[in-house]
Design a protein around this motif. Structure first.
Motif, PDB file in Angstrom:
ATOM      1  N   UNK A  44       1.934  -9.315  16.980  1.00  0.00           N
ATOM      2  CA  UNK A  44       3.165 -10.032  16.672  1.00  0.00           C
ATOM      3  C   UNK A  44       2.887 -10.993  15.526  1.00  0.00           C
ATOM      4  N   UNK A  45       3.766 -10.928  14.497  1.00  0.00           N
ATOM      5  CA  UNK A  45       3.652 -11.824  13.335  1.00  0.00           C
ATOM      6  C   UNK A  45       2.300 -11.706  12.632  1.00  0.00           C
ATOM      7  N   UNK A  46       1.805 -10.479  12.507  1.00  0.00           N
ATOM      8  CA  UNK A  46       0.544 -10.238  11.796  1.00  0.00           C
ATOM      9  C   UNK A  46       0.866  -9.702  10.409  1.00  0.00           C
ATOM     10  N   UNK A  47       0.366 -10.384   9.390  1.00  0.00           N
ATOM     11  CA  UNK A  47       0.607  -9.970   8.006  1.00  0.00           C
ATOM     12  C   UNK A  47      -0.658 -10.212   7.188  1.00  0.00           C
ATOM     13  N   UNK A  48      -1.053  -9.215   6.407  1.00  0.00           N
ATOM     14  CA  UNK A  48      -2.250  -9.381   5.579  1.00  0.00           C
ATOM     15  C   UNK A  48      -2.229  -8.353   4.450  1.00  0.00           C
ATOM     16  N   UNK A  49      -3.022  -8.621   3.428  1.00  0.00           N
ATOM     17  CA  UNK A  49      -3.180  -7.715   2.289  1.00  0.00           C
ATOM     18  C   UNK A  49      -4.665  -7.477   2.055  1.00  0.00           C
ATOM     19  N   UNK A  50      -5.031  -6.224   1.851  1.00  0.00           N
ATOM     20  CA  UNK A  50      -6.412  -5.851   1.544  1.00  0.00           C
ATOM     21  C   UNK A  50      -6.437  -5.266   0.147  1.00  0.00           C
ATOM     22  N   UNK A  51      -7.337  -5.762  -0.681  1.00  0.00           N
ATOM     23  CA  UNK A  51      -7.410  -5.325  -2.073  1.00  0.00           C
ATOM     24  C   UNK A  51      -8.334  -4.113  -2.213  1.00  0.00           C
ATOM     25  N   UNK A  52      -8.112  -3.358  -3.280  1.00  0.00           N
ATOM     26  CA  UNK A  52      -8.943  -2.195  -3.583  1.00  0.00           C
ATOM     27  C   UNK A  52     -10.407  -2.625  -3.739  1.00  0.00           C
TER      28      UNK A  52
ATOM     29  N   UNK B 145       1.071   1.195   1.545  1.00  0.00           N
ATOM     30  CA  UNK B 145      -0.129   1.701   0.877  1.00  0.00           C
ATOM     31  C   UNK B 145       0.237   1.936  -0.582  1.00  0.00           C
ATOM     32  N   UNK B 146      -0.487   1.281  -1.476  1.00  0.00           N
ATOM     33  CA  UNK B 146      -0.179   1.338  -2.911  1.00  0.00           C
ATOM     34  C   UNK B 146       1.284   1.011  -3.184  1.00  0.00           C
ATOM     35  N   UNK B 147       1.796   0.025  -2.445  1.00  0.00           N
ATOM     36  CA  UNK B 147       3.156  -0.458  -2.699  1.00  0.00           C
ATOM     37  C   UNK B 147       4.264   0.336  -2.044  1.00  0.00           C
ATOM     38  N   UNK B 148       3.930   1.401  -1.318  1.00  0.00           N
ATOM     39  CA  UNK B 148       4.956   2.226  -0.679  1.00  0.00           C
ATOM     40  C   UNK B 148       4.916   2.067   0.839  1.00  0.00           C
ATOM     41  N   UNK B 149       6.094   1.994   1.442  1.00  0.00           N
ATOM     42  CA  UNK B 149       6.220   1.939   2.899  1.00  0.00           C
ATOM     43  C   UNK B 149       5.872   3.312   3.460  1.00  0.00           C
ATOM     44  N   UNK B 150       4.801   3.386   4.254  1.00  0.00           N
ATOM     45  CA  UNK B 150       4.329   4.699   4.715  1.00  0.00           C
ATOM     46  C   UNK B 150       5.247   5.319   5.768  1.00  0.00           C
ATOM     47  N   UNK B 151       6.210   4.552   6.275  1.00  0.00           N
ATOM     48  CA  UNK B 151       7.117   5.101   7.284  1.00  0.00           C
ATOM     49  C   UNK B 151       8.534   5.315   6.745  1.00  0.00           C
ATOM     50  N   UNK B 152       8.684   5.209   5.424  1.00  0.00           N
ATOM     51  CA  UNK B 152       9.988   5.511   4.849  1.00  0.00           C
ATOM     52  C   UNK B 152      10.253   7.013   4.912  1.00  0.00           C
ATOM     53  N   UNK B 153      11.493   7.400   4.837  1.00  0.00           N
ATOM     54  CA  UNK B 153      11.872   8.799   4.931  1.00  0.00           C
ATOM     55  C   UNK B 153      11.232   9.596   3.805  1.00  0.00           C
TER      56      UNK B 153
END
Length: 264
Positions: A7-15, A49-57
């Protein structure tokens, strides 16, 4: 009664980062990593992933899983082919690559993982624990991932085998500039290899920072059932004894340097 894994977990991992993921049993580590390549879907929130929502249609999850490779705990249980070479070729062939390209990738991955050529035509079940682990990792690496997620890749290995496997993973990260996410119960391992460490506790991201910063919170870590590296405790004991050492030293090399400086 409803409960939340996160819950309320947000993070960014760099290349190119090497991330250590720690937390006691049940903290949500395995659940988290299975969201990162779409094996699990969050009930709310997004994974990019690379700026795209992996669960988008229409998002290509199959392609994602070739780019975000996952090595589960005790990956040797995933081995199934007749020979080591065929096992490592399976992933590339499943990506619709030609037999020649799959063969080339498999050989390259096995060489990178230090699996001797005289073992390639052997059954993977004839290998030692450490060799099986390397073959399983090679099978993921042969798919040329941008991200390599490893769930306790050194579990059950002797100290020598453990160091060999982790040193190899670290070398791969540097050579290929891939992102590595290492799930581990070993504070010493994440202190040695990680650029940043994520600490999970009951689905909450308690810390996400450098090893020096995370392991400066020794008491807080102990309160949530974790610990610091053995070297960190040694530094605290030396400090209490009046020796002017750096409490941020978390690895053997760092400890040697600060102890030598203290006695100069």
């Amino acid at each position: 009664m409803q409960s939340h894994a996160f819950e309320n977990v947000s993070f960014t991992i760099e290349r190119g980062e090497f991330i250590g993921l720690i937390g006691h049993t049940g903290s949500g580590k395995s659940t988290m990593i299975q969201h990162l390549n779409g094996l699990l879907k969050p009930t709310s929130g997004t994974v990019y992933f690379d700026g795209e929502d992996i669960f988008q249609k229409d998002y290509n999850l199959r392609k994602l899983r070739s780019k975000v490779g996952m090595v589960f705990q005790y990956p040797e249980y995933q081995l199934f082919e007749e020979t080591v070479l065929k096992d490592v070729m399976y992933g590339p062939l499943n990506m619709q690559l030609s037999n020649d390209e799959a063969l080339k990738r498999a050989k390259d991955a096995l060489r990178l993982l230090g699996v001797s050529e005289d073992l390639w035509e052997h059954s993977p079940f004839e290998l030692s624990g450490g060799q099986k682990r390397r073959v399983a990792i090679a099978g993921v690496l042969a798919m040329d991932p941008d991200v390599l997620i490893l769930d306790e890749p050194a579990a059950g290995l002797d100290p020598g085998g453990r160091k060999d496997v982790l040193d190899t993973i670290y070398s791969l990260k540097k050579e290929r500039n891939i992102t590595v996410i290492l799930v581990s119960h070993s504070m010493d391992d994440v202190a040695e290899y990680a650029d940043r460490i994520m600490v999970l506790y009951k689905g909450d991201l308690k810390y996400f920072d450098t090893p020096e910063e995370v392991f400066s919170h020794v008491e807080e870590l102990e309160e949530i059932g974790l610990s610091a590296p053995q070297i960190t405790y040694l530094m605290y004991d030396l400090k209490k004894a009046g020796i002017d050492v750096d409490l941020n030293a978390n690895t053997v090399d760092e400890a040697v340097e600060t102890i030598l400086n203290a006695f100069k």
